[in-house]
Scaffold this motif. Structure first.
Motif, PDB file in Angstrom:
ATOM      1  N   PHE A 103      10.560   3.600  39.943  1.00 50.99           N
ATOM      2  CA  PHE A 103      10.296   2.644  41.016  1.00 50.99           C
ATOM      3  C   PHE A 103      11.405   2.549  42.056  1.00 50.99           C
ATOM      4  O   PHE A 103      11.182   2.035  43.146  1.00 50.99           O
ATOM      5  CB  PHE A 103      10.043   1.243  40.436  1.00 50.99           C
ATOM      6  CG  PHE A 103      11.271   0.508  39.985  1.00 50.99           C
ATOM      7  CD1 PHE A 103      11.751   0.658  38.712  1.00 50.99           C
ATOM      8  CD2 PHE A 103      11.947  -0.340  40.860  1.00 50.99           C
ATOM      9  CE1 PHE A 103      12.883  -0.008  38.289  1.00 50.99           C
ATOM     10  CE2 PHE A 103      13.077  -1.015  40.447  1.00 50.99           C
ATOM     11  CZ  PHE A 103      13.551  -0.837  39.153  1.00 50.99           C
ATOM     12  N   SER A 106      10.966   3.448  45.722  1.00 50.56           N
ATOM     13  CA  SER A 106      10.180   2.564  46.597  1.00 50.56           C
ATOM     14  C   SER A 106      10.982   1.365  47.088  1.00 50.56           C
ATOM     15  O   SER A 106      10.501   0.640  47.974  1.00 50.56           O
ATOM     16  CB  SER A 106       8.942   2.056  45.837  1.00 50.56           C
ATOM     17  OG  SER A 106       8.044   3.117  45.584  1.00 50.56           O
ATOM     18  N   ARG A 109      11.621   0.488  51.016  1.00 49.74           N
ATOM     19  CA  ARG A 109      10.720   1.268  51.861  1.00 49.74           C
ATOM     20  C   ARG A 109       9.531   0.409  52.290  1.00 49.74           C
ATOM     21  O   ARG A 109       9.053  -0.433  51.521  1.00 49.74           O
ATOM     22  CB  ARG A 109      10.226   2.514  51.129  1.00 49.74           C
ATOM     23  CG  ARG A 109      11.355   3.484  50.808  1.00 49.74           C
ATOM     24  CD  ARG A 109      10.846   4.718  50.133  1.00 49.74           C
ATOM     25  NE  ARG A 109       9.959   5.498  50.993  1.00 49.74           N
ATOM     26  CZ  ARG A 109       9.414   6.650  50.642  1.00 49.74           C
ATOM     27  NH1 ARG A 109       9.670   7.139  49.438  1.00 49.74           N
ATOM     28  NH2 ARG A 109       8.622   7.299  51.457  1.00 49.74           N
ATOM     29  N   TRP A 113       1.950   0.187  49.391  1.00 53.17           N
ATOM     30  CA  TRP A 113       2.060   0.851  48.089  1.00 53.17           C
ATOM     31  C   TRP A 113       3.460   0.670  47.514  1.00 53.17           C
ATOM     32  O   TRP A 113       3.616   0.321  46.346  1.00 53.17           O
ATOM     33  CB  TRP A 113       1.725   2.333  48.248  1.00 53.17           C
ATOM     34  CG  TRP A 113       1.588   3.032  46.937  1.00 53.17           C
ATOM     35  CD1 TRP A 113       0.485   3.091  46.145  1.00 53.17           C
ATOM     36  CD2 TRP A 113       2.607   3.767  46.251  1.00 53.17           C
ATOM     37  NE1 TRP A 113       0.747   3.813  45.010  1.00 53.17           N
ATOM     38  CE2 TRP A 113       2.034   4.244  45.051  1.00 53.17           C
ATOM     39  CE3 TRP A 113       3.935   4.064  46.534  1.00 53.17           C
ATOM     40  CZ2 TRP A 113       2.752   5.006  44.136  1.00 53.17           C
ATOM     41  CZ3 TRP A 113       4.653   4.819  45.630  1.00 53.17           C
ATOM     42  CH2 TRP A 113       4.065   5.287  44.447  1.00 53.17           C
ATOM     43  N   HIS A 114       4.508   0.902  48.327  1.00 54.11           N
ATOM     44  CA  HIS A 114       5.883   0.761  47.842  1.00 54.11           C
ATOM     45  C   HIS A 114       6.174  -0.693  47.454  1.00 54.11           C
ATOM     46  O   HIS A 114       6.820  -0.964  46.434  1.00 54.11           O
ATOM     47  CB  HIS A 114       6.862   1.226  48.913  1.00 54.11           C
ATOM     48  CG  HIS A 114       6.774   2.691  49.212  1.00 54.11           C
ATOM     49  ND1 HIS A 114       7.064   3.661  48.275  1.00 54.11           N
ATOM     50  CD2 HIS A 114       6.398   3.359  50.338  1.00 54.11           C
ATOM     51  CE1 HIS A 114       6.898   4.862  48.807  1.00 54.11           C
ATOM     52  NE2 HIS A 114       6.478   4.702  50.053  1.00 54.11           N
ATOM     53  N   GLU A 115       5.704  -1.627  48.273  1.00 51.72           N
ATOM     54  CA  GLU A 115       5.926  -3.039  47.949  1.00 51.72           C
ATOM     55  C   GLU A 115       5.248  -3.417  46.646  1.00 51.72           C
ATOM     56  O   GLU A 115       5.797  -4.169  45.832  1.00 51.72           O
ATOM     57  CB  GLU A 115       5.388  -3.907  49.097  1.00 51.72           C
ATOM     58  CG  GLU A 115       6.173  -3.740  50.399  1.00 51.72           C
ATOM     59  CD  GLU A 115       5.493  -4.428  51.553  1.00 51.72           C
ATOM     60  OE1 GLU A 115       4.464  -5.103  51.319  1.00 51.72           O
ATOM     61  OE2 GLU A 115       5.974  -4.284  52.699  1.00 51.72           O
ATOM     62  N   VAL A 117       4.562  -1.419  44.096  1.00 52.92           N
ATOM     63  CA  VAL A 117       5.258  -0.786  42.966  1.00 52.92           C
ATOM     64  C   VAL A 117       6.472  -1.614  42.551  1.00 52.92           C
ATOM     65  O   VAL A 117       6.672  -1.931  41.375  1.00 52.92           O
ATOM     66  CB  VAL A 117       5.685   0.645  43.346  1.00 52.92           C
ATOM     67  CG1 VAL A 117       6.660   1.207  42.309  1.00 52.92           C
ATOM     68  CG2 VAL A 117       4.473   1.553  43.450  1.00 52.92           C
ATOM     69  N   TYR A 329      -2.589   7.033  45.534  1.00 51.55           N
ATOM     70  CA  TYR A 329      -1.791   6.276  46.490  1.00 51.55           C
ATOM     71  C   TYR A 329      -2.562   5.149  47.169  1.00 51.55           C
ATOM     72  O   TYR A 329      -1.964   4.175  47.606  1.00 51.55           O
ATOM     73  CB  TYR A 329      -1.232   7.221  47.560  1.00 51.55           C
ATOM     74  CG  TYR A 329      -0.445   8.357  46.967  1.00 51.55           C
ATOM     75  CD1 TYR A 329       0.837   8.154  46.487  1.00 51.55           C
ATOM     76  CD2 TYR A 329      -0.998   9.633  46.865  1.00 51.55           C
ATOM     77  CE1 TYR A 329       1.565   9.193  45.930  1.00 51.55           C
ATOM     78  CE2 TYR A 329      -0.270  10.684  46.319  1.00 51.55           C
ATOM     79  CZ  TYR A 329       1.004  10.453  45.845  1.00 51.55           C
ATOM     80  OH  TYR A 329       1.720  11.490  45.289  1.00 51.55           O
TER      81      TYR A 329
END
Length: 444
Positions: A103, A106, A109, A113-115, A117, A329
């Motif tokens: 993780f 991410s 970023r 999706w990154h938030e 994760v 994703y």
């Protein structure tokens, strides 16, 4: 628990080869994810390992009961202060780094999706961390020693007659890139070393092979080692081959196999008139493999499908197949893993009808049932020697064009589109009007 990219058959070859070696110390430079150590665990070897990465050194030091010596950077405490209680300079730190490989890339970023994760790991951190510690505590790997040292200098120190087994880095800078997120947020007594040049690789291979007992592997065919080639492993159709070289070992070839089941439904053939209505029929994995092998371009490497569906006409004849997988994703997107039409027929643009069927409301419902999530869009990748795929032109939107990473093709094209905006009946009507003209036949 330990991340690794070494396929199972290679681990079997390592264990089989090592069983012919004399007991005592075994040396494992570039030990990476301790795949070799796991392969020979319980065989009585005194294992001595070395590497230079933050991840491997944390695990190696913990396995030899040394302090791990890795701390959270001050500048990362604002974002990752919630990890501080998990860093105990022992197994807790090792578990934190292991989970961090999943993780930390991410962190900081932008993008939903990154938030999502990062939020997921933070909310479930205590449970995930405790579970990882429990799994680590059950490890059966025992190391006699671990050294944070470059392979070039370490090989000069170890006994010249001791067995050496090593999988050196397959890609230049691969491990540096893999563990970059860990290095960005943690500090440790990192060693100084220069990446291996081509000359260094030759030197390292020479130092390994100049011994009575050794085994190494690469994803490159090394002509200088042909007389020592003991195995070629290709675990899946899309996997890169591994070449196994050893002083002495049995010769092995590992190739992928796929189950095949007959498809009893008739196919549309030349001279047949396509009639409505269209219908969708689920395929078993073996049936999908059989149709794919028969009709898909052989230059396209097959992949494993979660959902394979045959498109049939009003007489139950198979017109083509599409296969779907949930997007990794985008939660509401299905990935079209494969789509193709049967051949030969009188309809040169039959493949467009398969794309229309794959994006229909009926296909959307099947995907939602199979993936247990709402599906609104589809995406796919096309390999072509042309800058545009004529099959998807006018049906899906080209979102990215780049050079192909598959041999035999110039371009790798990414397409996206909506799903469920038309029915199968609409699909047949649209196709018949725009692309459904049969081939014109001329007599002699």
């Amino acid at each position: 628990m330990f991340q690794g990219t070494i396929p199972g058959p290679m681990r079997s070859i390592v264990r089989e080869t090592a069983s012919q070696w004399p007991g005592g110390p075994m040396y494992v430079p570039c030990c990476g994810n301790f795949t070799i150590e796991r392969s020979v665990a319980g065989m009585g070897f005194a294992l001595h390992s070395s590497d230079v990465s933050i991840y491997t050194s944390a695990v190696g030091r913990w396995l030899t009961r040394q302090p791990v010596g890795i701390q959270l950077l001050e500048e990362s405490r604002d974002k990752l202060g919630w990890l501080a209680d998990s860093l105990d300079d022992g197994v807790g730190t090792v578990a934190t780094l292991m989970l961090g490989t999943r993780f930390l890339a991410s962190v900081g970023r932008e993008g939903l999706w990154h938030e999502r994760v990062v939020r997921s790991y933070r909310e479930q951190w205590k449970a995930k961390h405790a579970e990882t510690i429990e799994r680590l505590s059950g490890s059966d790997i025992e190391l006699a020693s671990y050294a944070v040292e470059d392979v070039r200098s370490w090989l000069q120190k170890i006994p010249s007659d001791a067995p050496v087994c090593s999988f050196p880095p397959f890609y230049g800078g691969g491990y540096e890139k893999l563990y970059e997120p860990l290095e960005a947020h943690f500090t440790w007594d990192a060693p100084e070393y220069e990446p291996l040049s081509d000359d260094d690789v030759v030197s390292v291979l020479g130092a390994i092979t100049d011994r009575p007992y050794w085994l190494t592997a690469s994803n490159h065919d090394v002509p200088e080692l042909h007389r020592y080639l003991r195995g070629v492993i290709k675990a899946t159709p899309r996997a890169a081959p591994f070449y196994v070289y050893a002083s002495e070992a049995r010769t092995r070839i590992v190739a992928p196999r796929q189950p095949i089941e007959p498809v009893k439904a008739p196919r549309l053939r030349q001279g047949d008139e396509l009639v409505g209505p269209l219908s969708l029929s689920l395929l078993k994995p073996g049936q999908f493999n059989a149709l794919r092998s028969r009709y898909l371009n052989p230059k396209i490497a097959p992949g494993a499908a979660n959902l394979a569906i045959a498109v049939k006409d009003g007489k139950g004849r198979v017109l083509g197949v599409f296969a779907m997988a949930p997007s990794s994703y985008t939660p509401d997107e299905a990935y079209v893993l494969s789509d193709f039409a049967v051949a030969p027929t009188d309809y040169p643009r039959l493949s467009k009808l398969i794309v229309l069927a794959a994006t229909s409301a009926e296909a959307q419902l099947l995907c939602q049932r199979a993936f247990s999530r709402r599906i609104r869009r589809v995406s796919t990748t096309a390999f072509s020697n042309n800058p545009v795929s004529m099959k998807y032109r006018g049906l899906l939107r080209l979102t990215k064009r780049g050079p192909s990473n598959e041999d035999g093709w110039k371009f790798q094209l990414q397409y996206q589109g909506a799903m469920g905006e038309h029915t199968l009946a609409d699909a047949l009507q649209i196709w018949a009007k725009r692309w459904g003209a049969p081939t014109t036949k001329t007599g002699v």
